[in-house]
Design a protein around this motif. Structure first.
Motif, PDB file in Angstrom:
ATOM      1  N   ILE A  23     -14.453   4.963   4.255  1.00 21.71           N
ATOM      2  CA  ILE A  23     -13.527   5.507   3.266  1.00 21.71           C
ATOM      3  C   ILE A  23     -12.139   5.513   3.899  1.00 21.71           C
ATOM      4  O   ILE A  23     -11.944   6.082   4.974  1.00 21.71           O
ATOM      5  CB  ILE A  23     -13.939   6.919   2.821  1.00 21.71           C
ATOM      6  N   ILE A  24     -11.208   4.847   3.233  1.00 25.05           N
ATOM      7  CA  ILE A  24      -9.839   4.728   3.738  1.00 25.05           C
ATOM      8  C   ILE A  24      -8.940   5.655   2.918  1.00 25.05           C
ATOM      9  O   ILE A  24      -8.890   5.548   1.688  1.00 25.05           O
ATOM     10  CB  ILE A  24      -9.337   3.274   3.637  1.00 25.05           C
ATOM     11  N   LEU A  25      -8.247   6.557   3.611  1.00 29.07           N
ATOM     12  CA  LEU A  25      -7.385   7.533   2.945  1.00 29.07           C
ATOM     13  C   LEU A  25      -5.915   7.229   3.263  1.00 29.07           C
ATOM     14  O   LEU A  25      -5.524   7.180   4.428  1.00 29.07           O
ATOM     15  CB  LEU A  25      -7.737   8.949   3.405  1.00 29.07           C
ATOM     16  N   HIS A  26      -5.128   7.019   2.216  1.00 26.73           N
ATOM     17  CA  HIS A  26      -3.712   6.659   2.357  1.00 26.73           C
ATOM     18  C   HIS A  26      -2.860   7.858   2.743  1.00 26.73           C
ATOM     19  O   HIS A  26      -3.305   9.000   2.743  1.00 26.73           O
ATOM     20  CB  HIS A  26      -3.185   6.042   1.051  1.00 26.73           C
ATOM     21  N   GLY A  27      -1.601   7.591   3.038  1.00 27.17           N
ATOM     22  CA  GLY A  27      -0.654   8.632   3.415  1.00 27.17           C
ATOM     23  C   GLY A  27       0.090   9.215   2.224  1.00 27.17           C
ATOM     24  O   GLY A  27      -0.098   8.815   1.071  1.00 27.17           O
ATOM     25  N   LEU A  28       0.947  10.193   2.525  1.00 27.56           N
ATOM     26  CA  LEU A  28       1.770  10.840   1.508  1.00 27.56           C
ATOM     27  C   LEU A  28       2.612   9.795   0.785  1.00 27.56           C
ATOM     28  O   LEU A  28       3.176   8.910   1.421  1.00 27.56           O
ATOM     29  CB  LEU A  28       2.679  11.885   2.165  1.00 27.56           C
ATOM     30  N   LEU A  29       2.659   9.905  -0.529  1.00 30.74           N
ATOM     31  CA  LEU A  29       3.383   8.999  -1.426  1.00 30.74           C
ATOM     32  C   LEU A  29       2.740   7.615  -1.528  1.00 30.74           C
ATOM     33  O   LEU A  29       3.294   6.723  -2.153  1.00 30.74           O
ATOM     34  CB  LEU A  29       4.866   8.875  -1.041  1.00 30.74           C
ATOM     35  N   GLY A  30       1.581   7.427  -0.925  1.00 25.44           N
ATOM     36  CA  GLY A  30       0.876   6.149  -0.998  1.00 25.44           C
ATOM     37  C   GLY A  30      -0.130   6.122  -2.132  1.00 25.44           C
ATOM     38  O   GLY A  30      -0.192   7.025  -2.967  1.00 25.44           O
ATOM     39  N   ASN A  31      -0.935   5.068  -2.150  1.00 27.42           N
ATOM     40  CA  ASN A  31      -2.039   4.953  -3.100  1.00 27.42           C
ATOM     41  C   ASN A  31      -3.029   3.929  -2.576  1.00 27.42           C
ATOM     42  O   ASN A  31      -2.805   3.300  -1.538  1.00 27.42           O
ATOM     43  CB  ASN A  31      -1.538   4.613  -4.513  1.00 27.42           C
ATOM     44  N   SER A  32      -4.120   3.752  -3.290  1.00 30.21           N
ATOM     45  CA  SER A  32      -5.190   2.871  -2.831  1.00 30.21           C
ATOM     46  C   SER A  32      -4.737   1.436  -2.643  1.00 30.21           C
ATOM     47  O   SER A  32      -5.252   0.720  -1.777  1.00 30.21           O
ATOM     48  CB  SER A  32      -6.375   2.937  -3.800  1.00 30.21           C
ATOM     49  N   MET A  33      -3.773   0.990  -3.413  1.00 30.21           N
ATOM     50  CA  MET A  33      -3.304  -0.393  -3.304  1.00 30.21           C
ATOM     51  C   MET A  33      -2.638  -0.675  -1.949  1.00 30.21           C
ATOM     52  O   MET A  33      -2.588  -1.821  -1.518  1.00 30.21           O
ATOM     53  CB  MET A  33      -2.328  -0.718  -4.437  1.00 30.21           C
ATOM     54  N   ASN A  34      -2.155   0.373  -1.267  1.00 31.59           N
ATOM     55  CA  ASN A  34      -1.527   0.167   0.038  1.00 31.59           C
ATOM     56  C   ASN A  34      -2.472  -0.484   1.039  1.00 31.59           C
ATOM     57  O   ASN A  34      -2.028  -1.161   1.960  1.00 31.59           O
ATOM     58  CB  ASN A  34      -1.037   1.495   0.634  1.00 31.59           C
TER      59      ASN A  34
END
Length: 101
Positions: A23-34
């Motif tokens: 499971i990959i968790l993005h950073g603040l202001l990010g989203n799954s597409m990153n």
């Protein structure tokens, strides 16, 4: 427990259900597409095939935007996603905010 999250999956149709997912968790202001392209490259490079799940955290991307957001709620949202998908154990990759969850 938590709110439902929008999520993407890489490699699911080719994967044995016995392998722990990543499971990959993005950073603040990010989203799954990153991490979509990076996750596809990761899937190709692994010795074993695994599900790779990339959620949009609350108040990000296509997930619900709600009035509160703290680390406990973010964690509960991820646990709900795992419960909803029947995932008891996973390996995590987190960037920035995602690494704190």
């Amino acid at each position: 427990l938590g709110i439902p999250l929008h999520w993407m999956e890489v490699g699911y149709s080719d994967v044995s259900q016995t392998d722990e997912p990543v499971i990959i968790l993005h950073g603040l202001l990010g989203n799954s597409m990153n991490f979509n392209t990076w996750a596809k490259d990761l899937f190709k490079s692994l010795d074993t095939n695994r599900r790779i799940i990339i959620p949009d955290l609350r108040n990000h991307g296509q997930s619900s935007h709600v009035s509160s957001m703290n680390y406990r709620e973010l964690m509960e949202d991820v646990l709900r996603l795992m419960d909803d998908q029947g995932i008891a154990k996973a390996e995590f990759i987190g960037h920035s905010l995602g690494g704190k969850i």
